[in-house]
Design a protein around this motif. Structure first.
Motif, PDB file in Angstrom:
ATOM      1  N   SER A 324      14.494 -30.030  -6.765  1.00  0.00           N
ATOM      2  CA  SER A 324      14.093 -30.431  -8.110  1.00  0.00           C
ATOM      3  C   SER A 324      14.594 -31.825  -8.471  1.00  0.00           C
ATOM      4  CB  SER A 324      14.600 -29.411  -9.133  1.00  0.00           C
ATOM      5  OG  SER A 324      16.017 -29.362  -9.133  1.00  0.00           O
ATOM      6  N   ASP A 325      15.683 -32.286  -7.834  1.00  0.00           N
ATOM      7  CA  ASP A 325      16.223 -33.601  -8.161  1.00  0.00           C
ATOM      8  C   ASP A 325      15.833 -34.660  -7.138  1.00  0.00           C
ATOM      9  OD1 ASP A 325      17.734 -32.781  -6.011  1.00  0.00           O
ATOM     10  OD2 ASP A 325      19.639 -33.531  -6.814  1.00  0.00           O
ATOM     11  N   GLN A 326      14.844 -34.362  -6.300  1.00  0.00           N
ATOM     12  CA  GLN A 326      14.452 -35.261  -5.215  1.00  0.00           C
ATOM     13  C   GLN A 326      13.097 -35.884  -5.535  1.00  0.00           C
ATOM     14  OE1 GLN A 326      13.934 -33.305  -1.353  1.00  0.00           O
ATOM     15  NE2 GLN A 326      15.248 -34.865  -0.448  1.00  0.00           N
ATOM     16  N   ASN A 350      12.266 -47.167  -6.398  1.00  0.00           N
ATOM     17  CA  ASN A 350      13.033 -47.155  -7.645  1.00  0.00           C
ATOM     18  C   ASN A 350      14.118 -46.089  -7.498  1.00  0.00           C
ATOM     19  OD1 ASN A 350      14.062 -47.170 -10.209  1.00  0.00           O
ATOM     20  ND2 ASN A 350      12.221 -46.374 -11.215  1.00  0.00           N
ATOM     21  N   PRO A 351      15.342 -46.479  -7.120  1.00  0.00           N
ATOM     22  CA  PRO A 351      16.349 -45.497  -6.724  1.00  0.00           C
ATOM     23  C   PRO A 351      17.048 -44.787  -7.861  1.00  0.00           C
ATOM     24  CG  PRO A 351      17.304 -47.668  -6.610  1.00  0.00           C
ATOM     25  CD  PRO A 351      15.858 -47.862  -6.991  1.00  0.00           C
ATOM     26  N   VAL A 352      16.858 -45.255  -9.086  1.00  0.00           N
ATOM     27  CA  VAL A 352      17.555 -44.644 -10.217  1.00  0.00           C
ATOM     28  C   VAL A 352      16.539 -44.179 -11.252  1.00  0.00           C
ATOM     29  CG1 VAL A 352      19.257 -44.962 -12.040  1.00  0.00           C
ATOM     30  CG2 VAL A 352      19.558 -46.124  -9.848  1.00  0.00           C
ATOM     31  N   ARG A 353      16.348 -42.870 -11.307  1.00  0.00           N
ATOM     32  CA  ARG A 353      15.469 -42.260 -12.298  1.00  0.00           C
ATOM     33  C   ARG A 353      16.188 -41.063 -12.899  1.00  0.00           C
ATOM     34  NH1 ARG A 353       9.850 -40.651  -9.945  1.00  0.00           N
ATOM     35  NH2 ARG A 353       9.618 -40.008 -12.120  1.00  0.00           N
ATOM     36  N   GLU A 354      16.086 -40.937 -14.197  1.00  0.00           N
ATOM     37  CA  GLU A 354      16.775 -39.850 -14.881  1.00  0.00           C
ATOM     38  C   GLU A 354      16.297 -38.499 -14.335  1.00  0.00           C
ATOM     39  OE1 GLU A 354      17.555 -38.134 -19.421  1.00  0.00           O
ATOM     40  OE2 GLU A 354      16.396 -39.982 -19.103  1.00  0.00           O
ATOM     41  N   GLY A 355      17.259 -37.651 -13.993  1.00  0.00           N
ATOM     42  CA  GLY A 355      16.945 -36.324 -13.494  1.00  0.00           C
ATOM     43  C   GLY A 355      16.775 -36.247 -11.993  1.00  0.00           C
ATOM     44  N   PHE A 356      16.932 -37.392 -11.296  1.00  0.00           N
ATOM     45  CA  PHE A 356      16.733 -37.408  -9.848  1.00  0.00           C
ATOM     46  C   PHE A 356      17.956 -38.020  -9.158  1.00  0.00           C
ATOM     47  CE2 PHE A 356      12.441 -37.361 -11.571  1.00  0.00           C
ATOM     48  CZ  PHE A 356      11.810 -36.405 -10.783  1.00  0.00           C
ATOM     49  N   GLU A 357      18.104 -37.706  -7.868  1.00  0.00           N
ATOM     50  CA  GLU A 357      19.192 -38.289  -7.095  1.00  0.00           C
ATOM     51  C   GLU A 357      19.063 -39.809  -7.056  1.00  0.00           C
ATOM     52  OE1 GLU A 357      19.009 -37.209  -2.989  1.00  0.00           O
ATOM     53  OE2 GLU A 357      16.884 -37.721  -2.793  1.00  0.00           O
ATOM     54  N   SER A 358      20.180 -40.491  -6.902  1.00  0.00           N
ATOM     55  CA  SER A 358      20.177 -41.950  -6.802  1.00  0.00           C
ATOM     56  C   SER A 358      20.082 -42.337  -5.337  1.00  0.00           C
ATOM     57  CB  SER A 358      21.452 -42.524  -7.434  1.00  0.00           C
ATOM     58  OG  SER A 358      21.471 -42.265  -8.824  1.00  0.00           O
ATOM     59  N   SER A 359      18.904 -42.751  -4.922  1.00  0.00           N
ATOM     60  CA  SER A 359      18.695 -43.062  -3.509  1.00  0.00           C
ATOM     61  C   SER A 359      17.355 -43.731  -3.318  1.00  0.00           C
ATOM     62  CB  SER A 359      18.746 -41.787  -2.666  1.00  0.00           C
ATOM     63  OG  SER A 359      18.450 -42.064  -1.313  1.00  0.00           O
ATOM     64  N   TYR A 360      17.298 -44.640  -2.349  1.00  0.00           N
ATOM     65  CA  TYR A 360      16.010 -45.133  -1.876  1.00  0.00           C
ATOM     66  C   TYR A 360      15.399 -44.090  -0.944  1.00  0.00           C
ATOM     67  CZ  TYR A 360      16.989 -49.729  -3.823  1.00  0.00           C
ATOM     68  OH  TYR A 360      17.244 -50.765  -4.687  1.00  0.00           O
ATOM     69  N   GLY A 361      14.204 -44.393  -0.432  1.00  0.00           N
ATOM     70  CA  GLY A 361      13.492 -43.425   0.374  1.00  0.00           C
ATOM     71  C   GLY A 361      14.078 -43.237   1.754  1.00  0.00           C
ATOM     72  N   TYR A 362      14.102 -41.990   2.216  1.00  0.00           N
ATOM     73  CA  TYR A 362      14.583 -41.667   3.551  1.00  0.00           C
ATOM     74  C   TYR A 362      13.630 -40.683   4.214  1.00  0.00           C
ATOM     75  CZ  TYR A 362      16.786 -37.988   0.669  1.00  0.00           C
ATOM     76  OH  TYR A 362      17.028 -36.981  -0.239  1.00  0.00           O
ATOM     77  N   THR A 363      13.937 -40.320   5.444  1.00  0.00           N
ATOM     78  CA  THR A 363      13.032 -39.544   6.292  1.00  0.00           C
ATOM     79  C   THR A 363      13.422 -38.072   6.313  1.00  0.00           C
ATOM     80  OG1 THR A 363      12.704 -41.497   7.678  1.00  0.00           O
ATOM     81  CG2 THR A 363      12.095 -39.375   8.642  1.00  0.00           C
ATOM     82  N   ARG A 364      12.418 -37.205   6.330  1.00  0.00           N
ATOM     83  CA  ARG A 364      12.659 -35.761   6.442  1.00  0.00           C
ATOM     84  C   ARG A 364      11.898 -35.223   7.660  1.00  0.00           C
ATOM     85  NH1 ARG A 364      11.839 -32.418   1.247  1.00  0.00           N
ATOM     86  NH2 ARG A 364       9.685 -33.093   1.458  1.00  0.00           N
TER      87      ARG A 364
END
Length: 467
Positions: A324-326, A350-364
């Motif tokens: 939910s925070d990703q 945009n690495p900082v958004r309210e309600g979401f983790e603070s991070s740039y994009g990474y691989t899954r």
């Protein structure tokens, strides 16, 4: 190629002020702050950043890159364009171009007979549709009753969605790469910018293009087009006869159970089960080698998987999901382990958004042996994704994935190209990195014993993998 409908000034003003219009599109949001993806400084005479003693995640590096060649694309009509994606076929590299310096840079063809000295030998798709850019190109050998040879499909996107011409994709015969010949053009809905990314595959005696047309659903719905003119973001187009491409199917996210259960989707925005607004649009698509399954990067809806054995009647199988925070931002995909492993890159700029983790994009990385139930095995984060003090930027997010055997290659803008061992997909391990000075690497592609990288400001890089 002229637009079929001219919207009135009144309607255009209403739409610009409409409450249903998204204030900012996820993929374009940096343009609001004056940082536009693709606007890069064109560089020359740069030096490679050497990493001879590097270690990764506490482990000794087992492989490295060497730069066999670096060559800038030529000026066209006195204009120096920048590069976008890269593809290779039969010893030739094909580079798309982006929006800098007025776009219309077309596709550049490089002869790689001598990989240490690539030669630009042709340009095509540069003057077919004025005011457009040609980011993505896929080339494959096809054999149908209408065409036998090497077929190139090129994305066409408008710089201005209010232009008098539409975007879409172009089809070229590149059997002789020195003399490409135009075969056909497929248009998107007028109000969209066109086809962003695409994929080309042969299925039996049919040739198919899988087109990603971001915001086609939103705009054609919001502008109250009649049903016969409405389009969706993901479309399958039969190009068996490249001169007469024909749309045979398109995907409506409204058919998915999760959206039906929470029917807030307006063609772009969807409020998920956690009450968070999510962007839903098609950014990219690939298929497996035999075009039996399609993997569609639907941004915050994840990677959506379809059975496409009957391309007129694809069957939805499943999709990847997020915490939910990703932030979702499913940008591109690649397959590994015979199609049982899915690599998903997420372009979070945009690495900082309210309600979401603070991070740039990474691989899954997912196990998709059961395509109705993708299982998350691991997440691979580079050393850039936590640099959130840099603010909004594309420089620190992952971009595109490619897989060769048990090695994953990631293009990563300022991070260059990362090389990752995925022998054990549950424990991906970084084993190499290539970073040119002032790196801005858009795409990566594995060709024979070489790795090709397209740097937006510096052109084509030909890399060898050391041991």
């Amino acid at each position: 190629m002229k637009k079929k409908v001219i919207l009135s000034t009144t309607l255009a003003c209403i739409m610009a002020m409409s409450a249903v219009a998204p204030a900012v599109f996820a993929h374009d949001e940096l343009e609001v702050d004056g940082v536009s993806k693709g606007e890069r400084t064109v560089l020359s005479n740069v030096q490679v950043q050497s990493l001879p003693e590097a270690s990764f995640n506490g482990q000794k590096k087992v492989s490295s890159f060497s730069e066999a060649a670096a060559v800038q694309i030529s000026e066209l009509n006195g204009v120096q364009n920048n590069t976008a994606d890269v593809y290779a076929h039969k010893g030739f590299a094909y580079l798309g171009t982006h929006i800098a310096n007025g776009a219309n840079g077309g596709v550049r063809v490089f002869d790689l007979k001598d990989p240490s000295d690539p030669k630009e030998v042709a340009v095509f798709a540069n003057d077919d549709v004025p005011g457009t850019w040609q980011e993505k190109v896929i080339v494959k050998s096809v054999n149908t009753p209408h065409f036998k040879g090497d077929l190139a499909v090129v994305s066409v996107q408008q710089l201005n969605s209010n232009a008098d011409t539409a975007g879409g994709f172009l089809l070229y015969d590149v059997t002789d790469p020195y003399n490409p010949k135009k075969l056909g053009f497929w248009e998107t809905y007028d109000r969209t910018n066109g086809t962003h990314e695409l994929y080309l595959a042969q299925q039996g005696d049919r040739t198919l293009v899988f087109a990603s047309n971001p915001y086609a659903d939103y705009y054609s719905t919001a502008y109250h087009e009649p049903e016969e003119r409405r389009q969706k973001d993901f479309q399958i187009v039969d190009v068996t006869n490249p001169a007469e491409p024909k749309t045979i199917w398109e995907f409506d996210p409204r058919t998915l159970p999760e959206i039906q259960a929470n029917p807030t989707f307006n063609g772009y925005h969807w409020t998920d089960e956690h009450g968070k607004s999510r962007a839903v649009f098609n950014h990219s698509v690939i298929t497996d080698n035999n075009a039996q399954y399609a993997y569609v990067s639907m941004w915050d809806l994840g990677t959506v998987i379809f059975d496409i054995k009957d391309p007129e009647n694809p069957v939805y199988l499943g999709r990847t999901d997020y915490a939910s925070d990703q932030q979702g931002s499913a940008h591109s995909a690649a397959l590994a382990k015979g199609g049982n492993i899915l690599i998903e890159t997420r372009e979070v700029s945009n690495p900082v958004r309210e309600g979401f983790e603070s991070s740039y994009g990474y691989t899954r990385i997912f196990d998709i042996k059961d395509k109705s139930n993708p299982i998350l095995l691991s997440e691979f984060k580079t050393d850039l994704v936590d640099n959130i003090e840099d603010g909004r930027t594309f420089a620190n997010t992952v971009h595109d994935p490619k897989v060769h055997g048990n090695t994953l290659y990631l293009s990563h803008y300022s991070g260059g190209v990362y090389m990752v061992d995925i022998s054990n997909p549950s424990k991906p391990t970084q084993i190499g990195q290539y970073v040119p000075a002032q790196s801005d690497v858009w795409g990566v592609f594995v060709d024979r014993n070489y790795i090709l990288a397209s740097d937006m400001g510096q052109g084509l890089k030909v890399l060898t993998r050391g041991k």
